[in-house]
Scaffold this motif. Structure first.
Motif, PDB file in Angstrom:
ATOM      1  N   TYR A 174     -11.143   1.457  -0.477  1.00 42.32           N
ATOM      2  CA  TYR A 174     -10.803   0.984  -1.361  1.00 42.32           C
ATOM      3  C   TYR A 174     -10.875  -0.084  -1.334  1.00 42.32           C
TER       4      TYR A 174
ATOM      5  N   ARG B 229     -14.429   2.510  12.314  1.00 41.83           N
ATOM      6  CA  ARG B 229     -13.251   3.126  11.555  1.00 41.83           C
ATOM      7  C   ARG B 229     -12.148   3.851  12.478  1.00 41.83           C
TER       8      ARG B 229
ATOM      9  N   TYR C 234      -5.340   6.650   5.791  1.00 41.63           N
ATOM     10  CA  TYR C 234      -6.298   6.198   5.242  1.00 41.63           C
ATOM     11  C   TYR C 234      -7.116   5.888   6.271  1.00 41.63           C
TER      12      TYR C 234
ATOM     13  N   GLN D 129      -8.343   6.951  11.371  1.00 40.92           N
ATOM     14  CA  GLN D 129      -7.769   7.026  10.939  1.00 40.92           C
ATOM     15  C   GLN D 129      -6.201   6.725  11.169  1.00 40.92           C
TER      16      GLN D 129
ATOM     17  N   TRP E 292      -8.569  -0.623  -7.487  1.00 36.07           N
ATOM     18  CA  TRP E 292      -6.726  -0.398  -6.464  1.00 36.07           C
ATOM     19  C   TRP E 292      -6.228  -1.268  -6.988  1.00 36.07           C
TER      20      TRP E 292
ATOM     21  N   VAL F 100      -0.339   4.636   7.405  1.00 32.54           N
ATOM     22  CA  VAL F 100      -0.499   3.610   6.395  1.00 32.54           C
ATOM     23  C   VAL F 100       1.154   3.546   6.200  1.00 32.54           C
TER      24      VAL F 100
ATOM     25  N   LEU G 108      -9.049   3.542   7.720  1.00 31.69           N
ATOM     26  CA  LEU G 108      -9.211   2.239   8.396  1.00 31.69           C
ATOM     27  C   LEU G 108     -10.539   1.552   8.804  1.00 31.69           C
TER      28      LEU G 108
ATOM     29  N   LEU H 125      -8.845  -1.279   3.960  1.00 30.19           N
ATOM     30  CA  LEU H 125      -8.645   0.466   3.748  1.00 30.19           C
ATOM     31  C   LEU H 125     -10.133   0.540   3.886  1.00 30.19           C
TER      32      LEU H 125
ATOM     33  N   ILE I  72       1.229  -0.980  -0.060  1.00 30.42           N
ATOM     34  CA  ILE I  72      -0.253   0.382   0.125  1.00 30.42           C
ATOM     35  C   ILE I  72       0.256   1.172  -0.485  1.00 30.42           C
TER      36      ILE I  72
ATOM     37  N   ARG J  99      -5.063  -4.039   0.424  1.00 26.72           N
ATOM     38  CA  ARG J  99      -6.676  -3.679   0.223  1.00 26.72           C
ATOM     39  C   ARG J  99      -7.026  -3.624   1.934  1.00 26.72           C
ATOM     40  N   TRP J 100      -6.474  -4.289   2.806  1.00 26.06           N
ATOM     41  CA  TRP J 100      -6.191  -4.236   4.198  1.00 26.06           C
ATOM     42  C   TRP J 100      -4.345  -5.073   4.552  1.00 26.06           C
TER      43      TRP J 100
END
Length: 149
Positions: free
Chosen positions: A56, A113, A27, A115, A62, A118, A29, A53, A22, A66-67
């Protein structure tokens, strides 16, 4: 003899996690999964988090992972490192009871969730790993529940 045409640049990355790393950035998360990670050498419990993410997760365009993953050790109060887990749990919305104890139900964190920044760095064995830091709660106006339709 069989021939197999390949992209030379892709060949260099094949078998390596570097292809899907990534890009370094902040992001939103989302906790996708929480599992018991066993214990540390000192006997402190460990929790392993799979973090998606949020922007995404459902974006087929993308090209990266994605994680990512993050782990915390539940180090007792007064010991070095206690504040790291405490901050993360607080960002996830955990609240201590009147005795100062946070009762953890791992599945309750799924869907939460926050922020975080990353970034990538090589570990002691030289393997490129994803890390997170600058973990912060989302602004209040971003904590809106999704409408289920």
């Amino acid at each position: 003899m069989m021939q197999f045409p390949v992209d030379v640049n892709e060949f260099e990355r094949a078998g390596s996690n570097e292809r899907y790393i990534i890009p370094d950035n902040t992001y939103t998360l989302e906790v996708l999964e929480v599992t018991d990670g066993g214990t540390s050498k000192n006997g402190d419990p460990k929790l392993d988090f799979k973090l998606g993410l949020a922007e995404y997760l459902n974006n087929p365009e993308w090209p990266y992972n994605r994680w990512t993953y993050h782990s915390i050790y539940l180090i007792p109060a007064g010991k070095k490192g206690h504040g790291i887990a405490l901050h993360f749990l607080k960002v996830l919305g955990a609240v201590p009871d009147e005795k100062g104890v946070i009762n953890i139900e791992p599945s309750a964190f799924v869907g939460r969730r926050f922020q975080a920044y990353v970034f990538s760095e090589k570990d002691q064995q030289g393997v490129l790993r994803q890390r997170i830091n600058h973990i912060e709660a989302l602004p209040e106006d971003a904590q809106v529940e999704e409408v289920p339709f």
